[in-house]
Design a protein around this motif. Structure first.
Motif, short mmCIF file in Angstrom:
data_model
loop_
_atom_site.label_atom_id
_atom_site.label_comp_id
_atom_site.label_asym_id
_atom_site.label_seq_id
_atom_site.Cartn_x
_atom_site.Cartn_y
_atom_site.Cartn_z
N UNK A 9 0.29 -0.98 0.12
CA UNK A 9 0.07 0.10 -0.32
C UNK A 9 0.40 1.03 -0.24
N UNK A 10 1.48 1.45 0.93
CA UNK A 10 3.43 2.17 0.84
C UNK A 10 2.39 3.75 0.75
N UNK A 11 1.21 4.21 1.46
CA UNK A 11 0.27 5.11 1.70
C UNK A 11 1.14 6.16 2.75
N UNK A 12 1.57 6.81 2.51
CA UNK A 12 2.55 8.05 2.94
C UNK A 12 2.53 7.87 4.90
N UNK B 239 8.27 -1.95 9.60
CA UNK B 239 7.22 -3.26 10.48
C UNK B 239 5.55 -2.74 10.25
N UNK B 240 5.39 -2.07 8.88
CA UNK B 240 4.58 -1.89 8.71
C UNK B 240 4.08 -2.71 7.25
N UNK B 241 5.45 -2.84 7.15
CA UNK B 241 5.46 -3.24 5.54
C UNK B 241 5.80 -4.90 5.53
N UNK C 97 10.44 -17.49 4.02
CA UNK C 97 9.49 -16.83 3.76
C UNK C 97 9.54 -15.37 4.42
N UNK C 98 10.92 -15.10 4.52
CA UNK C 98 11.39 -13.51 4.94
C UNK C 98 10.82 -12.31 3.75
N UNK C 99 9.52 -11.50 4.63
CA UNK C 99 10.14 -10.31 3.17
C UNK C 99 10.95 -9.83 2.97
#
Length: 780
Positions: free
Chosen positions: A178-181, A267-269, A673-675
């Motif tokens: 999503x990468x919202x600001x 953390x969000x990502x 399985x790590x982003x």
């Protein structure tokens, strides 16, 4: 016809927070002044994709400097599960973890930095379990988060097998961050009656209220969720904002101190869901003209470890797997694959973009097989009278696309440019150009019927100013501005008289999320309903007080015309108050006509369709796979536009976000399985430099046939899918290396690397063809 209003409906009124945005005065959650004693939250996360926790030692965490409280799942007083629809989303993991990054415990400390440092001190021992990390893993294991669902129209098997031509293939369409600001954030404080006030960056305040109450084991009426604005949402704050609010509220209840939980970008990502990856497989039968005779599709969505919103997302992918085309006979099977990765969630367009990519791939492959321009195949298969039934049984009633595409084809000089590009490609070996015109037909309504409702509360004060509260949330899309215009137009006053207040669950209850492009459709109609109620009372008062007929009373340009005389709106409202006329009202709206019988897989899930089309021209370097988008031309259907400037802005922004999804934004996980794509350094969203210099957007001005708010149409999500034309143009440029005889596989995002591989596939096709011709000549 609505009363005349300065800046009301139909005007390009400036965004209500535009000046605040420019001055930096617009307040987001993290801009709010810190209350005395505020605590800050961080979470300790799983380092395994699938495992049992056999030992958890938090001694060092609890003794770390600044730490005030630490919680694990056992400390939750009420419900542990915070899933939006189906169960399976624990607020904190218990014995089992199911993705890398899953929260296991949470810390509240006196500073953000102290909380972040403390969580690193935990000692956790795991018993690792087998992990499914890909769609293919899930399909092989027949492991799904929900049962499969199928749409069926006619007899696809017979139609395909007896068709003059058949093709089959697949495409893998990756998801999107999503990468919202403004990242995920919530603040919670205890109220004097033992309740909780949560201020959050959320698209769904009512869900926050409900889940916070259930986690704390208190009644809903003790929780107030408030949202003034978000710095972007795009679906990522529909269900994903709730856990932050719940954890902040739990710490606030335990410590009796205000708590702010802001996720760092990484953390969000890692911890929040994304747009689903989809593996689309298909086979198709068609005639010599490229007319679709039968289609059989498998749409397999990568859901993650839990269902989240995946039922509706995969459903919408299925509902949009036809895009703008009559499939004649079709089977569309949707499966929801369980993987030990973060649970994917809503994203602008929901599942629609993924389904559309399936049919657009098919259309292009048919065109290359038959040696035709893909636009001609698209036009030959458009919905039209007599060929107007969707695979889910809904009839297309407003046929916008044939005329819209014809107009765009002419205004963009498509045919002349096609001829020029074909000539260019024959004389240039290294650089190749591509051109594509693609349509969008997007259904508007929530696929969950009960969400298609909204409420509003309108108050008029004795100075003639108006305050409107509604259930929608503002994330930059201009919803508040359009509501302001709708209310202003209802009373014939200037928009400056109307204020839209923060969305709060103690003003309008039981709200639906601001999603599915329905924000203005639902809340605008609810606001108008409230206006109509007060206005009816005002007119009744004026009829009696001034001895007039209702037809002699009108509201125009901040005045109330009363027969031969007029008075200012403010004077009239004060007079109405003195005569004890009610100056507040609630409004409600529910979308008519919609239904869906899931057992029969038939119904009318959408009130209407928004439409559009776009032309893209690209240039690529065959040596490196690098490319440039040269020109974009868009013609989009928004019905009667409520605010042309805001609508055009939404179309431009949605298109560029869609272009990012299809070209540069690549979600990647390693084999454990790590982003990998977990920061701006390794995840590339479009920048200003990616926007083509020639970018034209026009509105197709045709009123909605349905009785929507002022006959407008939704504009939030449909423009994202217009960007499919960029992917199609890149594929067109690759195909030109084979003299347009072959369509290479081009999974998304179409990065330069993937373009290079597609060009290699084209080269292999040429080599095979040459060998075949040599062999044929030798036999002759």
């Amino acid at each position: 016809m609505e009363p005349q209003s300065n800046g009301g409906v139909g005007h390009s009124t400036i965004h209500e927070s535009a000046h605040k945005h420019v001055r930096g005065a617009a307040e987001y959650v993290d801009d709010l002044p810190l209350l005395p004693g505020t605590l800050f939250v961080a979470t300790g996360q799983s380092t395994k994709p699938h495992a049992r926790i056999v030992a958890l030692d938090l001694t060092a965490v609890k003794n770390a400097p600044g730490v005030v409280d630490v919680i694990v799942q056992a400390d939750i007083p009420g419900k542990v599960d915070v899933a939006p629809v189906y169960s399976g989303d624990p607020l904190l993991a218990g014995e089992l973890v199911e993705f890398i990054g899953q929260p296991i415990f949470a810390v509240a400390a006196t500073s953000f930095e102290a909380a972040q440092r403390a969580v690193l001190l935990a000692r956790i021992d795991y018993d690792e379990l087998p992990a499914q990390l890909t769609v293919e893993d899930s399909l092989a294991a027949h492991s799904f988060v929900l049962p499969e669902h199928q749409l069926l129209l006619g007899d696809p098997d017979t139609s395909i097998s007896t068709a003059p031509h058949q093709l089959s293939s697949e495409i893998y369409v990756r998801g999107q961050e999503h990468f919202y600001l403004e990242g995920q954030i919530s603040e919670a404080r205890l109220t004097e009656d033992g309740g909780i006030h949560v201020v959050s960056s959320s698209q769904h305040p009512t869900e926050l209220q409900k889940l916070v109450a259930e986690v704390l084991a208190i009644p809903f009426h003790l929780v107030v969720a408030e949202v003034r604005r978000m710095g972007g949402g795009f679906g990522g704050k529909e269900s994903q904002a709730a856990p932050l609010a719940c954890i902040a509220a739990l710490f606030a209840q335990r410590t009796r101190r205000p708590v702010r939980y802001r996720m760092p970008r990484r953390d969000d990502m890692v911890q929040t869901g994304k747009r689903h990856d989809f593996l689309n497989r298909w086979r198709v039968g068609f005639d010599d003209e490229g007319k679709l005779l039968g289609v059989d599709m498998l749409l397999a969505g990568k859901c993650g470890f839990s269902a989240d919103l995946s039922e509706g997302i995969v459903d919408r992918a299925m509902f949009h797997a036809d895009n703008a085309y009559f499939l004649n006979n079709a089977r569309i099977l949707g499966v929801r694959c369980k993987t030990h990765t973060v649970s994917n969630t809503a994203f602008r367009g929901f599942g629609g973009p993924k389904g559309m990519m399936a049919i657009e791939t098919i259309v292009e492959d048919i065109a290359r097989y038959l040696g035709k321009d893909p636009l001609d195949i698209r036009k030959a298969n458009l919905y039209q009278p007599g060929a107007d039934e969707t695979p889910y049984g809904q009839k297309i009633e407003q046929h916008v696309l044939p005329a819209l595409i014809e107009r765009l084809e002419q205004s963009s000089n498509y045919r002349a440019r096609r001829a020029a590009i074909t000539a260019f490609n024959k004389t240039h070996r290294t650089l190749k150009k591509g051109l594509a015109l693609t349509p969008v037909k997007f259904g508007i309504s929530f696929t969950a019927k009960h969400l298609n409702q909204a409420g509003a509360l309108l108050q008029i004060y004795t100075d003639g100013s108006l305050l409107i509260n509604h259930g929608g949330t503002e994330m930059g899309q201009g919803l508040y501005t359009k509501i302001q215009q709708i209310v202003a137009s209802a009373f014939g006053v200037s928009v400056q008289r109307v204020m839209v207040s923060s969305t709060r669950t103690d003003k309008v209850p039981n709200t639906s999320p601001t999603a599915a492009s329905s924000g203005t459709d639902l809340n605008g109609m609810a606001a108008k309903d409230a206006c109509d109620k007060i206005k009816a009372d005002l007119i009744a008062f004026a009829v009696e007080h001034f001895k007039l007929d209702a037809a002699q009373i009108s509201f125009v340009q901040d005045q109330v015309v009363l027969g031969e005389q007029a008075m200012s709106f403010a004077e009239f409202i004060k007079l109405a108050y003195l005569n004890r006329v009610a100056l507040s009202a609630t409004g409600h709206y529910r979308t008519p006509k919609i239904y869906y019988d899931r057992a029969k897989a038939k119904g009318q899930p959408f009130l209407y369709f928004s439409n559009g089309a776009a032309v893209a021209e690209v240039t690529l370097d065959c040596l490196t796979g690098e490319y440039k988008v040269e020109q974009i031309d868009v013609l989009h259907d928004v019905g009667k536009s409520l605010n042309p400037a805001i609508d055009i802005g939404q179309i431009e922004g949605g298109f560029i976000q869609g272009m990012g999804w299809l070209t540069t934004e690549e979600l990647l996980w390693d084999q454990q399985g790590r982003l990998i794509s977990n920061s701006p350094a390794n995840y590339k969203i479009p920048t200003a430099f990616d926007v083509p210099e020639k970018f034209t957007v026009e509105l197709f001005d045709e009123p909605n046939l349905e009785n929507t708010i002022h006959l407008s149409k939704a504009v939030g999500e449909p423009p994202l899918m217009l960007a499919i034309c960029v992917w199609s143009a890149l594929r067109d440029a690759c195909s030109s290396t084979t003299d347009y005889q072959f369509s290479p596989r081009l999974d998304t995002p179409a990065t330069p690397e993937r373009i290079y591989w597609a060009l290699q596939e084209c080269a292999e096709f040429i080599e095979r063809k040459a060998k075949s011709e040599v062999k044929a000549n030798g036999n002759t």
